[in-house]
Design an enzyme around this catalytic site. Structure first.
Site, short mmCIF file in Angstrom:
data_model
loop_
_atom_site.label_atom_id
_atom_site.label_comp_id
_atom_site.label_asym_id
_atom_site.label_seq_id
_atom_site.Cartn_x
_atom_site.Cartn_y
_atom_site.Cartn_z
N GLU A 83 -20.56 1.29 3.38
CA GLU A 83 -21.49 0.16 3.28
C GLU A 83 -22.62 0.28 4.32
OE1 GLU A 83 -19.57 -3.70 3.32
OE2 GLU A 83 -21.48 -4.73 3.58
N LYS A 261 -14.14 -11.09 6.06
CA LYS A 261 -14.47 -9.78 5.50
C LYS A 261 -15.44 -9.07 6.45
CE LYS A 261 -16.76 -6.74 2.68
NZ LYS A 261 -18.04 -6.05 2.93
N ASP A 277 -3.58 2.61 8.63
CA ASP A 277 -3.27 1.92 7.36
C ASP A 277 -4.11 0.64 7.28
OD1 ASP A 277 -2.17 0.44 5.31
OD2 ASP A 277 -0.11 1.05 5.75
N HIS A 375 -30.12 -5.33 5.57
CA HIS A 375 -29.45 -4.53 4.54
C HIS A 375 -30.43 -3.72 3.72
CE1 HIS A 375 -25.13 -5.11 3.78
NE2 HIS A 375 -25.23 -6.21 4.50
P1 NAD Z 1 6.19 7.63 11.75
O1 NAD Z 1 7.60 7.36 11.35
O2 NAD Z 1 5.51 8.81 11.15
O3 NAD Z 1 6.09 7.77 13.34
C1 NAD Z 1 6.73 6.91 14.21
C2 NAD Z 1 7.77 7.65 15.00
O4 NAD Z 1 7.16 8.46 16.00
C3 NAD Z 1 8.69 6.72 15.77
O5 NAD Z 1 9.69 6.23 14.93
C4 NAD Z 1 9.20 7.61 16.89
O6 NAD Z 1 10.36 8.31 16.48
C5 NAD Z 1 8.07 8.65 17.07
N1 NAD Z 1 7.36 8.50 18.36
C6 NAD Z 1 7.11 9.48 19.27
N2 NAD Z 1 6.44 9.01 20.32
C7 NAD Z 1 6.26 7.70 20.14
C8 NAD Z 1 5.60 6.66 20.89
N3 NAD Z 1 4.99 6.89 22.07
N4 NAD Z 1 5.57 5.43 20.36
C9 NAD Z 1 6.13 5.16 19.16
N5 NAD Z 1 6.77 6.10 18.41
C10 NAD Z 1 6.83 7.37 18.88
O7 NAD Z 1 5.22 6.42 11.48
P2 NAD Z 1 5.37 4.83 11.53
O8 NAD Z 1 4.36 4.35 12.50
O9 NAD Z 1 6.77 4.40 11.71
O10 NAD Z 1 4.90 4.44 10.05
C11 NAD Z 1 3.54 4.40 9.70
C12 NAD Z 1 3.34 4.78 8.25
O11 NAD Z 1 4.11 3.91 7.40
C13 NAD Z 1 1.91 4.60 7.83
O12 NAD Z 1 1.49 5.78 7.17
C14 NAD Z 1 1.96 3.43 6.85
O13 NAD Z 1 0.94 3.54 5.89
C15 NAD Z 1 3.33 3.57 6.27
N6 NAD Z 1 3.96 2.40 5.61
C16 NAD Z 1 3.48 1.14 5.71
C17 NAD Z 1 4.15 0.07 5.12
C18 NAD Z 1 3.62 -1.33 5.29
O14 NAD Z 1 2.69 -1.55 6.05
N7 NAD Z 1 4.19 -2.34 4.62
C19 NAD Z 1 5.32 0.30 4.42
C20 NAD Z 1 5.80 1.61 4.34
C21 NAD Z 1 5.13 2.66 4.96
#
Ligand code: NAD
Length: 425
Positions: A83, A261, A277, A375
């Site tokens: 945009e 928005k 996300d 715009h």
């Molecule tokens: P992930 O599981 O890929 O990574 C997180 C992991 O990284 C942790 O569980 C931990 O084991 C590790 N880690 C290492 N160093 C860390 C630190 N300093 N802090 C925190 N964790 C550390 O990712 P995630 O963040 O658990 O999930 C994100 C993904 O899930 C996104 O791609 C999202 O789009 C997707 N998702 C979203 C939804 C929703 O929003 N409703 C539902 C399902 C999946």
């Protein structure tokens, strides 16, 4: 010496000159700078591993919000968005805010909630008590799933349970509170919720169905606020206009949706640049906007005793610097480097500042000169391209349409024909 994000006339520089500025500011390598210039920087095999049924990739403009001062530190803000005017408005607003000392921010602990839905519990209130009584055992089971998160200082910290009335009768909802540290946390929380489900079935005598994170992340909030000197914003009349615009959004959901928005224009552009996300952020933001019983503005704008404008913003901020695509997408990694943030909390606070800046830019334009003037120039260029203009003809056609206040494809086509016939417009 700390580098400044205050770059007057940044928009007038060539693309190459802008990139040089950012390269120096963020210590990008030649390779990283080169990656930004390549339209297809996401390798197809990587894209093919990210989602299903891949047939290609779609590049998007990647711009830089300048002038940001947040907690007395300079930031350049990477923004990916289709945009026009968003990056310009954010930079302009950040400049006004800078005059008042910049943005100040804070955030809560990065706690996400995982919901476990239990149905068919004969004694739901007693079931809730039994779950709470078994808290230590349940939290241990949850934490056994993620030793890495635990070692980073996060993990399941607490739980609660509630009974809700639904069209299917009463249900017991158990809520795991997980400190996600630098991850957005959905995978981590969902894994924990699934792991503890059998234990919760045994404890309650009910049946577990859903086990999933909640995007209404009210325990993971980011906040930003700022003072904008009345002189910088255009005088006390403009301050009053912005305060009135806020009052409109606070009272009327139809206006609030557009107001919010605008805030999300700023936030989501950074979220996209960093491959976070954006659906999670948008869902959380809109749901949080109903916290007082009706959908309203996420930000507030007031006039202080000096007649200056004071803005604040608070919203759920489930973002990560680890996990998802943020550590794998080559451009997302560069965007994080440009931001220079080290924790998800810090990242969330910068996002709140970007959202507040965007909100200010839009409200100032709306309550002052109207949104269309700003715009129009880029919009006119898009219309000229749609009509078939190329090269230097794009700018000639766009300038003429803006001058005539006739920014339409039919007019653009006439002007292109005129140029082809006469060599001028
Ligand atoms: P992930 O599981 O890929 O990574 C997180 C992991 O990284 C942790 O569980 C931990 O084991 C590790 N880690 C290492 N160093 C860390 C630190 N300093 N802090 C925190 N964790 C550390 O990712 P995630 O963040 O658990 O999930 C994100 C993904 O899930 C996104 O791609 C999202 O789009 C997707 N998702 C979203 C939804 C929703 O929003 N409703 C539902 C399902 C999946």
């Amino acid at each position: 010496m700390a580098k400044s994000s205050l770059i007057p006339g940044f928009y007038r520089l060539s693309l190459e000159e802008r990139l040089q500025h950012v390269k120096e500011f963020a210590n990008l390598t030649d390779e990283e700078a080169g990656q930004l210039k390549k339209a297809g920087s996401l390798p197809l095999d990587m894209a093919d591993r990210m989602i299903e049924n891949v047939i290609g990739t779609i590049p998007m403009p990647f711009g830089i919000g300048v002038n940001f001062l947040i907690n007395n530190r300079d930031f350049l803000i990477p923004m990916a968005i289709e945009e026009p005017s968003v990056v310009a408005a954010a930079s302009y607003a950040a400049k006004m805010v800078r005059d008042g000392g910049g943005f100040f921010t804070s955030s809560t602990q990065p706690i996400m909630v995982g919901q476990i839905q239990v149905v068919g519990v004969k004694d739901p209130y007693a079931g809730k008590m039994r779950v709470i009584q078994s808290k230590d055992e349940i939290l241990k089971k949850a934490n056994d799933q993620d030793p890495v998160l635990l070692s980073a200082g996060g993990g399941a910290k607490d739980l609660d349970a509630k009974i809700i009335n639904t069209t299917q009768g009463s249900m017991l909802i158990v809520e795991l509170q997980v400190d996600c540290r630098d991850a957005m946390g959905a995978n981590a929380v969902n894994t924990m919720a699934e792991a503890v489900a059998p234990m919760i079935e045994r404890t309650t005598g009910g049946r577990v169905y859903l086990r999933i994170i909640s995007n209404l992340a009210t325990r993971r909030l980011a906040r930003a606020w700022c003072i904008v000197p009345k002189k910088s914003v255009g005088g006390e009349e403009v301050v009053d206009g912005i305060v009135n615009a806020y009052a409109f959004a606070a009272a009327d959901p139809y206006r609030a949706a557009t107001h919010n928005k605008g805030i999300l224009n700023g936030i989501v552009a950074v979220i996209l640049a960093t491959c976070n996300d954006h659906r999670a952020i948008e869902a959380g933001a809109h749901a949080y906007a109903v916290k007082n019983g009706h959908y309203a503005s996420l930000s507030t704008w007031e006039k202080n005793e000096n007649g200056d404008l004071v803005g604040s913003l608070e919203l759920p901020m489930a973002v990560g610097l680890i996990g998802g695509a943020v550590r794998t997408h080559p451009i997302a990694k560069i965007a994080v480097k440009i931001l220079g943030v080290k924790t998800a909390n810090e990242f969330g606070e910068v996002l709140a500042a970007a959202g507040l800046a965007q909100n200010l830019g839009a409200l100032r334009a709306l309550s002052h000169e109207g949104i269309q003037r700003g715009h129009m120039n880029l919009h006119a260029r898009n219309i000229a391209v749609t009509a078939g203009a190329t090269g230097e003809v794009i700018d000639l056609v766009a300038a003429k349409m803006v001058e005539e206040r006739k920014v339409r494809v039919d007019r653009a086509k006439e002007l292109i024909e005129q140029y082809e016939a006469t060599g001028k417009i």
